[in-house]
Design an enzyme around this catalytic site. Structure first.
Site, mmCIF file in Angstrom:
data_model
loop_
_atom_site.group_PDB
_atom_site.id
_atom_site.type_symbol
_atom_site.label_atom_id
_atom_site.label_comp_id
_atom_site.label_asym_id
_atom_site.label_seq_id
_atom_site.Cartn_x
_atom_site.Cartn_y
_atom_site.Cartn_z
ATOM 1 N N GLU A 83 -2.678 -3.400 -8.341
ATOM 2 C CA GLU A 83 -2.348 -3.732 -6.956
ATOM 3 C C GLU A 83 -1.231 -4.771 -6.880
ATOM 4 O O GLU A 83 -0.312 -4.639 -6.072
ATOM 5 C CB GLU A 83 -3.590 -4.230 -6.213
ATOM 6 C CG GLU A 83 -4.677 -3.196 -6.037
ATOM 7 C CD GLU A 83 -4.284 -2.033 -5.134
ATOM 8 O OE1 GLU A 83 -3.368 -2.181 -4.300
ATOM 9 O OE2 GLU A 83 -4.893 -0.962 -5.258
ATOM 10 N N ASN A 89 2.478 -4.022 -5.391
ATOM 11 C CA ASN A 89 3.026 -4.826 -4.294
ATOM 12 C C ASN A 89 4.420 -5.353 -4.636
ATOM 13 O O ASN A 89 5.314 -5.340 -3.798
ATOM 14 C CB ASN A 89 2.103 -5.998 -3.962
ATOM 15 C CG ASN A 89 0.974 -5.611 -3.042
ATOM 16 O OD1 ASN A 89 0.869 -4.489 -2.578
ATOM 17 N ND2 ASN A 89 0.088 -6.563 -2.783
ATOM 18 N N ARG A 139 0.241 4.036 2.645
ATOM 19 C CA ARG A 139 -0.281 2.808 2.058
ATOM 20 C C ARG A 139 -1.388 2.286 2.965
ATOM 21 O O ARG A 139 -1.248 2.248 4.175
ATOM 22 C CB ARG A 139 0.824 1.779 1.920
ATOM 23 C CG ARG A 139 2.003 2.339 1.143
ATOM 24 C CD ARG A 139 2.456 1.384 0.089
ATOM 25 N NE ARG A 139 3.436 2.037 -0.758
ATOM 26 C CZ ARG A 139 3.163 2.521 -1.956
ATOM 27 N NH1 ARG A 139 1.957 2.417 -2.456
ATOM 28 N NH2 ARG A 139 4.090 3.103 -2.666
#
Length: 141
Positions: free
Chosen positions: A47, A51, A105
Site C-alpha cells: 500500500e 501510494n 482506487r
C-alpha cells in the site's frame, strides 16, 4: 540490543511494488514471524509503495526509497518518495478518500497500513514528497 538495517532505491513503477513487499517480508523473517505477520507486512508495504507510485509521482518517473530496520523485536519500515506531497494528511488518511476518483482506487491504503501495522506515521510536504513510517513488533516464539 539487536539491530540490523536495509536500504533500497527503485524506480516508481508499479511492477516494483511486488519486489518491495517481498524484500521487506524477507528482511522481517530474521525475527521468525508467523505467516499472518508476514502477510501484514507485505500488505502494508504494498500500500505504501503503491501510494508513492500512483499519488506521489502521479504515475510518472521518480525514485521510491524503502528502508527497514530491526530494533530488538520491532521492524521499522520507511517508504519515501520525493513527489508532489500531501496537502492534508488527516484528510488523506480518511477511509475511502482518494485523489483519483476516476480510477478504480478505493482510498483504503492508509487504513490498511494502520490495520496491519502497530504504528503508522505519515510526514509530507507539498512539492517535496511523503514519508511513511510503519512499525510492527514480532513476538518472540
Amino acid at each position: 540490543m539487536y539491530k540490523n538495517k536495509m536500504h533500497l532505491e527503485f524506480d516508481s513503477k508499479s511492477e516494483n511494488e511486488r519486489f518491495a513487499r517481498v524484500t521487506a517480508a524477507a528482511f522481517a523473517t530474521q525475527l521468525n514471524p508467523i505467516m499472518e505477520e508476514i502477510s501484514d507486512i507485505k500488505t502494508a508495504v504494498s500500500e505504501a509503495v503503491t501510494n508513492a507510485v500512483v499519488h506521489g509521482y502521479d504515475g510518472g518517473e521518480g525514485t521510491v526509497y524503502l528502508d527497514a530496520e530491526i530494533e530488538d523485536r520491532t521492524i521499522i519500515i520507511v517508504v519515501k518518495d520525493t513527489g508532489v506531497g500531501i496537502e492534508d494528511i488527516n484528510k488523506a488518511m480518511e477511509p475511502l478518500y482518494t485523489t483519483k476518483p476516476d480510477e478504480e482506487r478505493a482510498g483504503m491504503g492508509f487504513m490498511f497500513m494502520e490495520a496491519f501495522m502497530d504504528d503508522l506515521e505519515v510526514q509530507s510536504e507539498l512539492g517535496k514528497g511523503t514519508t511513511v513510517i510503519m512499525k510492527k513488533t514480532i513476538i518472540e516464539r
